[in-house]
Enzyme design. Sequence first.
Site, short mmCIF file in Angstrom:
data_model
loop_
_atom_site.label_atom_id
_atom_site.label_comp_id
_atom_site.label_asym_id
_atom_site.label_seq_id
_atom_site.Cartn_x
_atom_site.Cartn_y
_atom_site.Cartn_z
N TYR A 155 0.85 -1.21 0.00
CA TYR A 155 0.00 0.00 0.00
C TYR A 155 0.88 1.25 0.00
CZ TYR A 155 -3.65 3.25 1.70
OH TYR A 155 -4.53 4.29 1.86
N ASP A 156 1.87 1.26 0.91
CA ASP A 156 2.69 2.46 1.07
C ASP A 156 3.44 2.77 -0.24
OD1 ASP A 156 1.89 1.70 3.58
OD2 ASP A 156 3.87 1.78 4.51
N ASN A 184 -5.68 9.18 8.97
CA ASN A 184 -6.80 8.35 9.47
C ASN A 184 -8.12 9.09 9.49
OD1 ASN A 184 -5.92 5.86 9.99
ND2 ASN A 184 -5.58 6.15 12.20
N GLY A 215 -0.57 -4.33 20.53
CA GLY A 215 0.54 -3.80 21.34
C GLY A 215 -0.02 -3.34 22.69
N ASP A 216 0.72 -2.41 23.35
CA ASP A 216 0.23 -1.97 24.66
C ASP A 216 -0.74 -0.80 24.53
OD1 ASP A 216 1.80 0.19 24.07
OD2 ASP A 216 3.21 -0.07 25.74
N THR A 220 0.37 6.21 19.03
CA THR A 220 -0.61 7.29 18.85
C THR A 220 -1.16 7.32 17.43
OG1 THR A 220 1.02 8.97 18.21
CG2 THR A 220 0.55 8.72 20.58
N1 LIG Z 1 -9.97 6.20 5.17
C1 LIG Z 1 -8.77 6.63 5.47
O1 LIG Z 1 -8.46 6.81 6.64
C2 LIG Z 1 -7.76 6.91 4.39
C3 LIG Z 1 -6.50 7.38 4.79
C4 LIG Z 1 -5.56 7.67 3.82
C5 LIG Z 1 -5.87 7.53 2.48
N2 LIG Z 1 -7.10 7.08 2.12
C6 LIG Z 1 -7.36 6.92 0.68
O2 LIG Z 1 -8.67 7.39 0.35
C7 LIG Z 1 -9.23 6.57 -0.68
C8 LIG Z 1 -10.57 6.01 -0.24
O3 LIG Z 1 -10.39 5.21 0.93
P1 LIG Z 1 -11.62 4.63 1.76
O4 LIG Z 1 -11.23 4.66 3.16
O5 LIG Z 1 -12.85 5.31 1.34
O6 LIG Z 1 -11.60 3.11 1.29
P2 LIG Z 1 -12.78 2.23 0.65
O7 LIG Z 1 -12.21 0.85 0.53
O8 LIG Z 1 -14.05 2.41 1.40
O9 LIG Z 1 -12.96 2.89 -0.78
C9 LIG Z 1 -12.15 2.57 -1.89
C10 LIG Z 1 -13.03 2.38 -3.09
O10 LIG Z 1 -12.20 2.09 -4.23
C11 LIG Z 1 -12.82 1.03 -4.96
N3 LIG Z 1 -11.80 0.34 -5.74
C12 LIG Z 1 -10.75 -0.38 -5.31
N4 LIG Z 1 -10.04 -0.87 -6.35
C13 LIG Z 1 -10.66 -0.42 -7.46
C14 LIG Z 1 -10.41 -0.58 -8.85
N5 LIG Z 1 -9.37 -1.29 -9.31
N6 LIG Z 1 -11.25 0.01 -9.75
C15 LIG Z 1 -12.32 0.74 -9.31
N7 LIG Z 1 -12.59 0.92 -8.01
C16 LIG Z 1 -11.79 0.35 -7.10
C17 LIG Z 1 -13.43 0.15 -3.88
O11 LIG Z 1 -14.42 -0.74 -4.35
C18 LIG Z 1 -13.99 1.19 -2.93
O12 LIG Z 1 -15.30 1.57 -3.28
C19 LIG Z 1 -8.19 5.48 -0.99
O13 LIG Z 1 -7.43 5.89 -2.11
C20 LIG Z 1 -7.33 5.47 0.26
O14 LIG Z 1 -6.03 5.02 -0.02
C21 LIG Z 1 -8.05 6.76 3.04
#
Ligand SMILES: NC(=O)c1ccc[n+]([C@@H]2O[C@H](COP(=O)([O-])OP(=O)(O)OC[C@H]3O[C@@H](n4cnc5c(N)ncnc54)[C@H](O)[C@@H]3O)[C@@H](O)[C@H]2O)c1
Length: 339
Positions: A155-156, A184, A215-216, A220
């Site tokens: 992911y990262d 988050n 963990g504990d 944070t």
């Molecule tokens: N929620 C958080 O805390 C958070 C933090 C950092 C970054 N993000 C980023 O925000 C975005 C949305 O995250 P979220 O929390 O709503 O997650 P989520 O899983 O609820 O939403 C992601 C959406 O992308 C769709 N998806 C995944 N692969 C796909 C593909 N190949 N083609 C079409 N659609 C696809 C999924 O079906 C889903 O509807 C992501 O890019 C995530 O990396 C979220």
Amino acid sequence: MPRAVKPFAKPRALVTGGAGFIGSHLCERLISEGYRVVCMDNLRTGSLENITHLQEDPDFEYVHHDVTTYIDCPGELDGIYHFASPASPADFERIPIPILKVGALGTYNALGLAKAKGARFMLASTSEVYGDPLVHPQPEGYWGNVNPIGIRGVYDEAKRYAESITMAYHRHHRVDTRIVRIFNTYGSRMRPDDGRMIPNFIQQALSGEPLTVYGDGSQTRSVQYVDDLVEGVLRLMNSREISPVNIGNPVEYTVNDVAALILELSNSTSKMIHELLPQDDPKQRCPDITRAREALGWEPEVPAREGLSRTIRWFAERFEGAEEVPETEIRPEIGRTTG
Ligand SMILES: NC(=O)c1ccc[n+]([C@@H]2O[C@H](COP(=O)([O-])OP(=O)(O)OC[C@H]3O[C@@H](n4cnc5c(N)ncnc54)[C@H](O)[C@@H]3O)[C@@H](O)[C@H]2O)c1
């Protein structure tokens, strides 16, 4: 003969991942701001339930499509919000290759579409680009501490690659790009089995199960309510800021604090249990939001106590057998501000 007047056309935006947690809130807000919205999703981690209430709206269109394959979107587009990607750590081991593909191929395809349409492009990046950070709080200038071959690396590193290709399209093809580094975020429409801390804790608290703290619990996290994030996303898209911008709440909580607050707000008698910390789990996570404050005039506004109460009520309404959750009086934040 009077000249034909072109009717005032509403701007049109594509939201990839629009049926997900954040994407569905973004679609809703864009429509309320006067946009026509195309929501594109393959429902890998999203759900049609998240967008049912939008389906009847003439300004909303759902397209079922996997963005790792060529994206066709007939008609004009003013903006592309590329939010498609699984985001829960529980998915990093379950579906690692689709995560890498959507970060790499999905971003490449979405940028190609932005170039072809002359549309402004926004990448949903993440605080995970900082890995297990050695600098605290994390400013955008920090390059991070990521283990490329660890479980979280899929992911990262996908998001780090996505940032690189976004900047390459900006510099080389002059695509008008924005990068939001999301910290988050929580709120309604998260999946109860999604594996992330807040839905986990809420689901466990409502069902009377013990809350699993890894963990504990002294590590944070900073947690932001989804409405604050969406406001920051819109402000960034409408700004001239090309460099990445952190959007997150700088009030920092220990994981134990979050668990205790959820137990209190849900009136739960559940206990906490501690399990082994997963590999490369970040020990600290807190945004430096100076850039968002200065460039966008943005600050988070919803305190955790209020955002969590709203989220708990949303889960409780869907969770059979849960005790009724009372409206909570808003009291000052616990936690510390480091941003
Ligand atoms: N929620 C958080 O805390 C958070 C933090 C950092 C970054 N993000 C980023 O925000 C975005 C949305 O995250 P979220 O929390 O709503 O997650 P989520 O899983 O609820 O939403 C992601 C959406 O992308 C769709 N998806 C995944 N692969 C796909 C593909 N190949 N083609 C079409 N659609 C696809 C999924 O079906 C889903 O509807 C992501 O890019 C995530 O990396 C979220």
